[in-house]
Scaffold this motif. Structure first.
Motif, short mmCIF file in Angstrom:
data_model
loop_
_atom_site.label_atom_id
_atom_site.label_comp_id
_atom_site.label_asym_id
_atom_site.label_seq_id
_atom_site.Cartn_x
_atom_site.Cartn_y
_atom_site.Cartn_z
N UNK A 248 0.79 -1.31 0.13
CA UNK A 248 0.11 0.05 0.08
C UNK A 248 1.00 1.16 0.02
N UNK A 249 1.84 1.46 0.90
CA UNK A 249 2.56 2.52 1.13
C UNK A 249 3.80 2.62 0.29
N UNK A 250 4.28 1.37 -0.32
CA UNK A 250 5.48 1.41 -1.00
C UNK A 250 6.72 1.44 -0.31
N UNK A 251 7.75 1.90 -1.03
CA UNK A 251 9.20 1.97 -0.18
C UNK A 251 9.27 3.24 0.78
N UNK A 252 8.26 3.99 0.65
CA UNK A 252 8.21 4.98 1.73
C UNK A 252 7.80 4.50 3.18
N UNK A 253 7.24 3.35 3.18
CA UNK A 253 6.74 2.79 4.74
C UNK A 253 7.73 1.71 4.82
N UNK A 254 7.60 0.68 4.14
CA UNK A 254 8.35 -0.37 4.54
C UNK A 254 9.06 -1.36 3.07
N UNK A 255 10.29 -1.86 3.18
CA UNK A 255 10.65 -2.62 2.06
C UNK A 255 11.67 -3.76 2.40
N UNK A 256 11.95 -4.69 1.64
CA UNK A 256 12.54 -6.00 1.83
C UNK A 256 13.71 -5.83 0.64
N UNK A 257 14.72 -6.26 1.03
CA UNK A 257 15.82 -6.53 0.00
C UNK A 257 16.55 -8.04 0.09
N UNK A 269 15.68 -5.90 5.70
CA UNK A 269 14.52 -5.16 5.80
C UNK A 269 14.54 -3.70 6.36
N UNK A 270 13.72 -2.62 5.87
CA UNK A 270 13.80 -1.27 6.11
C UNK A 270 12.35 -0.88 6.58
N UNK A 271 12.40 -0.14 7.63
CA UNK A 271 11.06 0.24 8.08
C UNK A 271 10.99 1.33 8.55
N UNK A 272 9.82 2.43 8.34
CA UNK A 272 9.76 3.62 8.86
C UNK A 272 8.58 3.56 9.99
N UNK A 273 8.41 2.63 10.62
CA UNK A 273 7.37 2.32 11.78
C UNK A 273 5.96 3.12 11.24
N UNK A 274 5.42 2.55 10.20
CA UNK A 274 4.27 3.06 9.57
C UNK A 274 4.24 4.70 9.26
N UNK A 275 5.35 5.19 8.87
CA UNK A 275 5.61 6.44 8.27
C UNK A 275 5.99 7.41 9.41
N UNK A 276 6.73 7.20 10.51
CA UNK A 276 7.00 7.86 11.58
C UNK A 276 8.47 8.61 11.13
N UNK A 277 9.05 7.90 10.39
CA UNK A 277 10.50 8.39 10.02
C UNK A 277 10.64 8.13 8.39
N UNK A 278 11.74 8.28 8.00
CA UNK A 278 12.23 7.81 6.57
C UNK A 278 12.58 6.21 6.94
N UNK A 279 12.55 5.48 5.83
CA UNK A 279 12.62 4.00 6.31
C UNK A 279 14.16 3.69 6.57
#
Length: 488
Positions: A248-257, A269-279
């Motif tokens: 839903x939110x794309x790479x601005x929210x979460x992504x895996x490599x 894995x990279x996360x923004x905690x549901x948009x709190x920060x940049x991933x």
């Protein structure tokens, strides 16, 4: 010789890092917003569930510090220890680092307003309108052209090391095996604290035949599942790279490599905690493929791999229940369970299937093919009463026929520990555990009473006679250990 270190005392912390449990208000929150009502249900509970309850909940909370209800949180706020720890940069809570400043200010404002419990719907609706998130248009990789081989590459018992938000674990493992013609799956069982699974499958999404990942689990009564979609593929002379982003939110929210080189895997894995920060970097698992016959046998049994739709998302993903109260940023489905409720209002914990329905998870465990459940019960004696239990499923036997460790230098041999497929830990007052999403096949079951409380099978620990069992596809079975009496 130093013994091999497997995840033990840090299982709860590891699950905290692996799972981002509950959506919270976006980082656009300003000081002016904090003049509005701050309540436990609307503001404080989501923060506590996201940052605190992985360690401070359940039957064996860290430091005997419980934060699972309104009364718990108010008590520790009034005592001053909670407010002190969340603002202590030298010894922060959570251990990974201070939560955003505006969240920490919320606790102070909440206290100043008299610890409001039930927030007003009007206040919550106002925040949601202010913080609407506009999702990107995700263009999935068409696996009819490239990328389908990701499913094949994932096959294997991957054994290596893990870094979770700066914390190193010398030993970690994921057991990826096919569970249908176009679906591969692995799970990390944390025991009392919860579990984490990740599966990859073929789907139809945004007009493309592609691969989606389903990641989540159950953590201290909080059910969470997130969906990722294959968005980028690239190849080198001796490597292949795959990126999957929040559906839903794309790479601005979460992504895996995932990067594969020969028989090695790097899974980040990279996360923004549901948009709190940049991933930010969240997980870095580096491993080598071992025991490939486990996945090969499963592939033969289910006819894997085929480029056929395993679960169809051509009509998109359903709206999560939490998106009625918070700005939707992620393809994540959550049910909070008993956590965060007052003790008087708590109801019996529903089954994991019912949790999935309550969360509106589009792909629940009862819809997962081929995987099974195993209920393990342990009869404790006065010798093992009040001791943690390590419950191991392994490819090879860890103990001899009498129940004594097959060891070298006083510890279980390292090559045998590398055959561990699942390794949950049970709290001191628990004697039963249910494995879910379990691959069919043959296992050695070894239950170890951790007599010295070091979280590792070591001299002096208590075991039982060797136990081998077979798990059939799509089955529910049980086993009881009656002879946990063998002192090593």
């Amino acid at each position: 010789m130093a013994c091999l270190e497997i995840p033990e005392r840090n299982v709860a912390l590891a699950l905290t890092f692996l799972m981002i449990a509950v959506p919270v208000h976006c980082s656009a929150q300003s000081s002016a917003d904090l003049r509005d009502e701050v309540s436990y249900t609307n503001d404080i509970r989501p923060i506590v569930n996201n940052f605190c309850t992985a360690c401070h909940a359940g039957d064996d909370p860290e430091g005997e510090f419980v934060l699972t209800s309104y009364k718990d949180v108010v008590k520790h706020m009034k005592q001053g220890n909670l407010a002190e720890r969340i603002n202590d940069a030298d010894d922060p809570m959570p251990p990974a680092g201070l939560m955003p400043a505006y969240m920490r200010r919320m606790f102070r404002v909440w206290a100043d307003q008299g610890y409001i419990n039930q927030g007003s719907k009007k206040a919550n609706a106002g925040r949601k309108q202010m913080q609407e998130f506009k999702p990107p248009r995700i263009s999935p990789v068409d696996i009819n052209k490239q990328g389908f081989e990701l499913l094949e590459y994932l096959q294997g018992h991957w054994v290596g090391s893990m870094n979770l938000m700066g914390q190193d674990f010398e030993w970690w493992a994921f057991d990826y095996r096919p569970i249908s013609t176009s679906h591969i799956h692995a799970i990390f069982e944390g025991g009392t604290i919860g579990n984490l699974f990740t599966s990859f499958f073929v789907t139809e999404f945004n007009g493309k035949r592609t691969i989606m990942a389903r990641n989540g689990g159950l953590l201290n009564g909080i059910y969470r599942t997130s969906y990722f979609v294959l968005e980028n593929v690239s190849y080198g002379r001796d490597w292949a790279y795959y990126r999957l982003v929040d559906a839903y939110g794309g790479s601005d929210i979460m992504y895996m490599e995932l990067t594969f080189r020969a028989d090695t895997l790097q899974f980040k894995a990279f996360t923004s905690r549901f948009g709190l920060t940049a991933p930010r970097p969240h997980m870095d698992f580096q491993a080598k493929r071992m025991h490939p016959e486990l996945a090969t046998q499963a592939a033969k049994a289910v006819g894997f791999p085929k480029n056929v739709i395993d679960f169809d998302f051509s009509k998109g993903l359903p709206k999560p229940t939490w998106a009625n109260d918070y700005p939707m940023t992620s393809a994540t489905y959550i049910w909070e369970g008993a956590n965060g409720q007052d003790e008087a209002s708590r109801q019996p914990m529903p089954s994991i299937v019912e949790m999935g329905r309550l969360a509106k998870d589009p792909r629940r465990i009862d819809q997962m093919p081929y995987v099974s459940q195993l209920d393990v019960s342990v009869k404790r004696t006065s010798l093992t009463k009040g001791k943690k239990l390590l419950v191991y499923l392994s490819r090879d036997a860890l103990v001899d026929a009498r129940g004594r460790f097959i060891k070298q230098y006083g510890y279980i041999r390292e090559d045998l520990l590398n055959t561990l497929l699942s390794f949950p830990e049970l709290a001191k007052n628990q004697s039963r555990f249910k494995f879910t999403y379990l691959h069919p096949g043959s296992y050695y079951l070894t239950v170890i009473a951790d007599m010295d409380d070091d979280g590792f099978p070591s001299p002096g620990d208590v075991t039982h006679s060797r136990r081998k069992l077979t798990v059939s596809p799509s089955s529910t079975s049980s086993v009881t250990i009656n002879d946990l009496t063998v002192r090593n």
